[in-house]
Design a protein around this motif. Structure first.
Motif, PDB file in Angstrom:
ATOM      1  N   ALA A 148      14.069  21.074  13.827  1.00  0.00           N
ATOM      2  CA  ALA A 148      14.885  20.065  13.180  1.00  0.00           C
ATOM      3  C   ALA A 148      13.999  18.893  12.783  1.00  0.00           C
ATOM      4  N   TYR A 149      14.172  18.501  11.554  1.00  0.00           N
ATOM      5  CA  TYR A 149      13.371  17.406  11.041  1.00  0.00           C
ATOM      6  C   TYR A 149      14.270  16.237  10.685  1.00  0.00           C
ATOM      7  N   GLU A 150      13.654  15.113  10.709  1.00  0.00           N
ATOM      8  CA  GLU A 150      14.404  13.926  10.327  1.00  0.00           C
ATOM      9  C   GLU A 150      14.821  14.018   8.864  1.00  0.00           C
ATOM     10  N   GLU A 151      13.896  14.481   8.092  1.00  0.00           N
ATOM     11  CA  GLU A 151      14.203  14.634   6.681  1.00  0.00           C
ATOM     12  C   GLU A 151      14.513  16.101   6.397  1.00  0.00           C
ATOM     13  N   ALA A 152      15.254  16.266   5.344  1.00  0.00           N
ATOM     14  CA  ALA A 152      15.586  17.633   4.974  1.00  0.00           C
ATOM     15  C   ALA A 152      14.328  18.332   4.489  1.00  0.00           C
ATOM     16  N   PRO A 153      14.205  19.582   4.818  1.00  0.00           N
ATOM     17  CA  PRO A 153      13.059  20.310   4.299  1.00  0.00           C
ATOM     18  C   PRO A 153      13.151  20.449   2.792  1.00  0.00           C
ATOM     19  N   VAL A 154      12.046  20.745   2.238  1.00  0.00           N
ATOM     20  CA  VAL A 154      12.001  20.874   0.783  1.00  0.00           C
ATOM     21  C   VAL A 154      11.641  22.297   0.431  1.00  0.00           C
ATOM     22  N   LEU A 155      11.993  22.653  -0.754  1.00  0.00           N
ATOM     23  CA  LEU A 155      11.632  23.977  -1.240  1.00  0.00           C
ATOM     24  C   LEU A 155      10.247  23.921  -1.850  1.00  0.00           C
ATOM     25  N   GLY A 156       9.464  24.793  -1.485  1.00  0.00           N
ATOM     26  CA  GLY A 156       8.122  24.772  -2.030  1.00  0.00           C
ATOM     27  C   GLY A 156       7.498  26.137  -2.017  1.00  0.00           C
ATOM     28  N   LYS A 157       6.289  26.168  -2.395  1.00  0.00           N
ATOM     29  CA  LYS A 157       5.550  27.413  -2.416  1.00  0.00           C
ATOM     30  C   LYS A 157       5.343  27.898  -0.983  1.00  0.00           C
ATOM     31  N   PRO A 158       5.696  29.145  -0.734  1.00  0.00           N
ATOM     32  CA  PRO A 158       5.461  29.675   0.605  1.00  0.00           C
ATOM     33  C   PRO A 158       3.975  29.678   0.916  1.00  0.00           C
ATOM     34  N   SER A 159       3.673  29.380   2.106  1.00  0.00           N
ATOM     35  CA  SER A 159       2.280  29.370   2.488  1.00  0.00           C
ATOM     36  C   SER A 159       2.176  29.713   3.964  1.00  0.00           C
ATOM     37  N   ILE A 160       0.992  29.916   4.378  1.00  0.00           N
ATOM     38  CA  ILE A 160       0.748  30.255   5.770  1.00  0.00           C
ATOM     39  C   ILE A 160      -0.128  29.171   6.371  1.00  0.00           C
TER      40      ILE A 160
END
Length: 899
Positions: free
Chosen positions: A557-569
DNA sequence: TTTTCGCATGGCC
DNA sequence: TGGCCATGCGAAA
């Protein structure tokens, strides 16, 4: 003309307060001036006594516009009528074949209904000259479908039996123009870009023939099929100046936007106005009476009274259609409708589907005014069947009827469910009604809510934060804007949307009818697994998650909402250097980036600003195969890299979506890419390591690779064959159960008919019959298993030995004949074995096993319910075609044997 | 029991 | 305040 122009221009730049509003009058008006026509501002022209008298006596044009252009002769009486200015705008009517008719003649010839859409109060002030009151009918009902619609005959357009005060038919196009100019004149100019776009749009629309531009027709003196105007082009430019319909009537303002503004007295501007930039009026304000009367050519005012039990006059002033019903067709929609036709489309109205409309009841509640305006007149509640064509040309027949309701009527279209379903509409979507001219066909289109949402978004952008002020503003023609894929469309502020936002709390889009505005295509695009979605979510940078455990699962759980982005490892931090690995969208090479870097979803090497030497695809990949393998191991945060296609072809999905057919097809797909590049293969599947030979990892991209021979024994083919066999086996099981049930019922029946038959005989017969048929259809000709009752093992090398859990290699060893060409043989044996099991283990549960090679194998084999079988079989009818020798059991054949 | 039909109600404009 | 219309609801099929 010039005087008319001057007159009009004076409306935009009034003379001094002491001057008579009539610019042709040099007199000063007295302090107590008299009112003339209504201006677009809503005020009235203040005239001197002389001009006011002329106006009131209907001599204004003869007095001041005698030398102006726009004079034409009544086709009936030959009387000259000025058709080119605001004052005389209602002194004539347009004739279908062209030309005009003065209102006196028009009223003699037909009975003209009132046009309540233009309430007198909105059209003329109280000082309207009697003569003009009498004559002020201007019929534009061509727009509303004067074509050969059975229920709406053209002559009836001019019918009127209503009080003269109500005879103020407005040409919707006329409305457009005047409204536009009004709007524009009142300093609500469009932003240049928007205006330009609108102009382009409507120019396009008119030019491509989807709609007959008012302007063109207007200026061409009324050619058949289009909107007629009996004035010269120059007079067309006057049309906007007919500003007697103004702010009170929001509907009059709605569609005028599309006219590029130009000072009316500029010739060039005139040309533009009279040209192709007029938007066809959506008839939003077309009066119901006019249509009611048009419907049968009879005096429908009486009809109207009959319907409502009260004179129409009572509702005078509210008879224009609500903005929410104004048609806001996109170019695309119009073109879709007209694609196979040279017809002119007359947009009639539209309605956003309520939950009730879209529900199973199959009743679409029609806006009363729309129904009365555009649909046939019905006097009985039962109504009549109405043929409606959808955009694809398919014809539907609805029952158009009404219910008495509070001394009024409630119009519904019944039987719309199939149509609604075929259009895949839901509450919140919009159905549109239009008419094809000259055929007069009623066309029902639709607009998905998502499109509307786009439109709304676009609107918001375009609107640029401009305030919205109620309906008048909602009707602001400026609200026409462009939608990405549908061309121009009215901003939602025009109606539906504001009506939603301001709508009654539990109405149209109440909680139960809300829907996610996603088109099917979008849904497909969004059809990703939860895992994939998670993989696409990137935690906000520099955020430390709180670990929550919910039902045994850990969540970050994060304070901010997660963002959509390029999947990465992001590999474990062993070196102190937080890095992430991501894959170029183009070359698929893995690149190292700072862990904190937020990547766009379409990240490519060229975006690699952190490592310039690897900012192009030709740069070698930094990771070795082993490193990549380790990176992609489940221990790392595996990104759903390039696995969308693979996910779609995962066994479960295959079964669900394409089933057996897909599996069978896999056999002919190339293995080249798949099996030859194990390193890449794993990237298709997050849980699998390089070298994994599961069906997900080994399969090539759909449609790629050479076809495999039937005798191919590659991993792909073997896997596919094996799985195919498994699926077919289940299918057979299902069929067998079905058959058994059928036989049981038949024997029950026979038992009643022949009570001396023994149960043993029956069961024997049943099994015998089924199996015989099975053998027969499967062409099981090993010759040693003719009598299944003997429960004798088959001579087939793997009779009774089929191991659903066996590995392809082992399978191959066990079944020398189990190459692709002998798939059916395997199936036969499988079926044979199954029958034996059925006989020996009535109702017994067959032990199932999983295929360790198949990621979906466990689910496929373990404890699998019959529902899955049903799905598979039902989804794969083609499999039968491809394999006609399946072990189907034919009840009829069995019956014949039994009988 | 479910579906359909027709009307009534009441919120909203 | 009256009309529209979404929807509820009871009766009928």
């Amino acid at each position: 003309m010039s005087s008319a122009l001057t007159t009009a221009s004076s409306s935009s730049s009034p003379l001094s307060s002491k001057s008579c509003y009539n610019s042709d009058c040099k007199e000063l008006r007295p302090d107590r001036s008299r009112k003339g026509w209504r201006l677009r501002t809503g005020d009235f022209a203040e005239l001197c006594d002389r001009c006011a008298s002329a106006y009131e006596e209907g001599r204004f044009c003869e007095t001041f516009h005698l030398n102006a252009s726009g004079w034409r002769c009544c086709e009936s009486c030959g009387k000259r009528v000025h058709c080119g200015c605001i004052v005389s705008a209602h002194a004539f009517t347009l004739l279908d074949p062209g030309g005009i008719e003065c209102m006196t003649c028009a009223r003699k010839n037909v009975i003209l209904p009132l046009n309540p859409a233009w309430p007198p109060s909105l059209l003329f002030h109280s000082a309207l000259p009697d003569r003009l009151k009498e004559l002020s009918v201007k019929n534009w009902s061509q727009l509303a479908g004067s074509g050969p619609v059975p229920w709406r005959q053209a002559p009836s357009m001019f019918n009127s039996s209503l009080p003269s005060g109500e005879l103020h038919h407005r040409a919707p196009y006329e409305v457009d123009i005047s409204a536009a100019l009004n709007k524009l004149n009142t300093s609500e100019r469009l932003p240049v870009s928007l205006e330009k776009r609108k102009n382009e749009d409507f120019s396009e629309r008119f030019l491509n023939g989807s709609l007959k531009p008012c302007g063109q027709d207007l200026c061409e003196n009324g050619t058949a099929g289009g909107i007629k105007c009996d004035d010269k082009p120059s007079s067309c430019s006057n049309m906007p100046k007919q500003s007697s319909f103004v702010k009170e009537d929001s509907s009059t303002m709605q569609y005028g936007l599309n006219i590029p503004y130009a000072p009316p007295n500029e010739p060039s501007a005139r040309g533009r106005i009279s040209g192709t930039h007029l938007r066809p009026t959506p008839l939003s304000s077309l009066p119901k009476q006019i249509h009611t009367n048009l419907q049968n050519g009879a005096d429908s005012s009486n009809e109207t009274q009959l319907r409502n039990g009260r004179p129409r006059g009572e509702s005078r002033g509210k008879n224009y259609l609500l903005p929410r019903y104004w048609p806001r067709f996109t170019d695309q929609e119009l073109q879709q409708i007209s694609v196979d036709s040279n017809s002119v489309i007359t947009p009639l109205f539209e309605k956003m589907l309520s939950a009730s409309d879209a529900g199973r009841i199959g009743r679409l509640v029609l806006p009363k005014k729309c129904a009365e305006a555009y649909f046939p007149s019905i006097s009985q509640p039962e109504g009549l069947p109405l043929k409606v064509q959808d955009a694809k040309g398919k014809e539907w027949i609805f029952q158009f009827r009404f219910w008495p309701n509070n001394n009024s009527r409630m119009y519904v279209l019944e039987g719309v469910t199939p149509c609604i379903q075929s259009m895949q509409l839901q509450a919140g979507d919009t159905v549109t009604f239009s008419r094809l001219e000259p055929e007069g066909k009623l066309v029902m289109g639709f607009r998905k809510a998502s499109a509307t949402a786009d439109q709304e978004n676009e609107t918001n952008k375009t609107k640029n934060g401009a305030p919205v002020h109620g309906d008048a503003e909602l009707a602001d023609p400026n609200s026409w804007t462009k939608v990405d894929k549908s061309g121009y469309i009215a901003k939602e502020v025009l109606g539906a949307k504001p009506s939603i936002s301001r709508k009654r709390k539990n109405s149209t889009l109440g909680s139960k009818s809300k829907r996610l505005r996603i088109d099917n295509e979008d849904m497909i695009e969004l059809k990703i697994t939860w895992e994939e979605a998670q993989g696409l979510l990137r935690p906000p940078p520099n955020q430390v998650p709180n670990i929550l455990v919910i039902e045994g699962f850990e969540f970050e759980a994060y304070e901010e909402a997660p963002v959509l982005g390029k999947p990465s490892i992001i590999p474990p931090d062993n070196t102190g250097e937080r890095i992430q690995w991501t894959q170029c969208e183009d070359c698929l090479k893995w690149r190292k980036l700072p862990a904190s870097a937020l990547l766009p979803s379409k990240w490519t090497c060229s975006d690699n600003s952190w490592e310039p030497e690897r900012s192009f695809c030709s740069a070698p990949q930094e990771l070795s195969t082993e490193q990549l393998e380790e990176l992609l191991s489940p221990g790392n945060s595996v990104a759903p890299v390039k696995k969308m296609k693979a996910a779609k072809l995962e066994p479960d999905n295959v079964e669900a979506l394409e089933g057996l057919d897909t599996l069978a097809n896999l056999a002919i797909l190339g293995e080249g890419e798949a099996s030859q590049t194990p390193g890449q293969a794993t990237t298709k599947h997050p849980r699998h390591r390089p070298g994994c030979s599961c069906i997900v990892c080994i399969q090539p991209p759909s449609g790629k690779g050479p076809k495999h021979k039937q005798t191919c024994t590659c991993n792909v083919c073997l896997t596919v064959k094996r799985r195919f066999r498994t699926l077919m086996l289940r299918r057979e099981k299902k069929q067998f159960e079905k058959e058994a049930e059928t036989m049981r019922q038949r024997h029950k029946f026979q038992d009643e008919m022949f009570p001396d038959r023994s149960m043993d005989e029956e069961s024997l017969t049943c099994s015998n019959t089924s199996t015989s048929k099975l053998m027969e259809e499967g062409k099981m000709n090993d010759g040693s298993d003719e009598d299944p009752n003997r429960n004798k093992p088959s001579t087939s090398p793997f009779k009774g030995q089929i191991d659903l859990n066996m590995q392809p290699e082992r399978e191959e060893e066990l079944s020398p004949g189990s190459d692709s060409g002998s798939m059916m043989k395997m199936l036969q044996d499988t079926g044979d074995r199954f029958l034996e099991q059925q006989r020996s283990n009535s109702g017994g549960t067959r032990s199932s096993s999983s295929d360790p090679l198949e990621p979906g194998g466990e689910r496929e084999h373990k404890g699998e319910s019959s529902s899955n079988v049903i799905d598979l079989s039902s989804n794969n009818l083609d499999a039968d075609k491809d394999h006609p020798a399946t072990l189907s059991l034919n009840p009829s054949a069995s019956m014949s044997t039994t009988g």
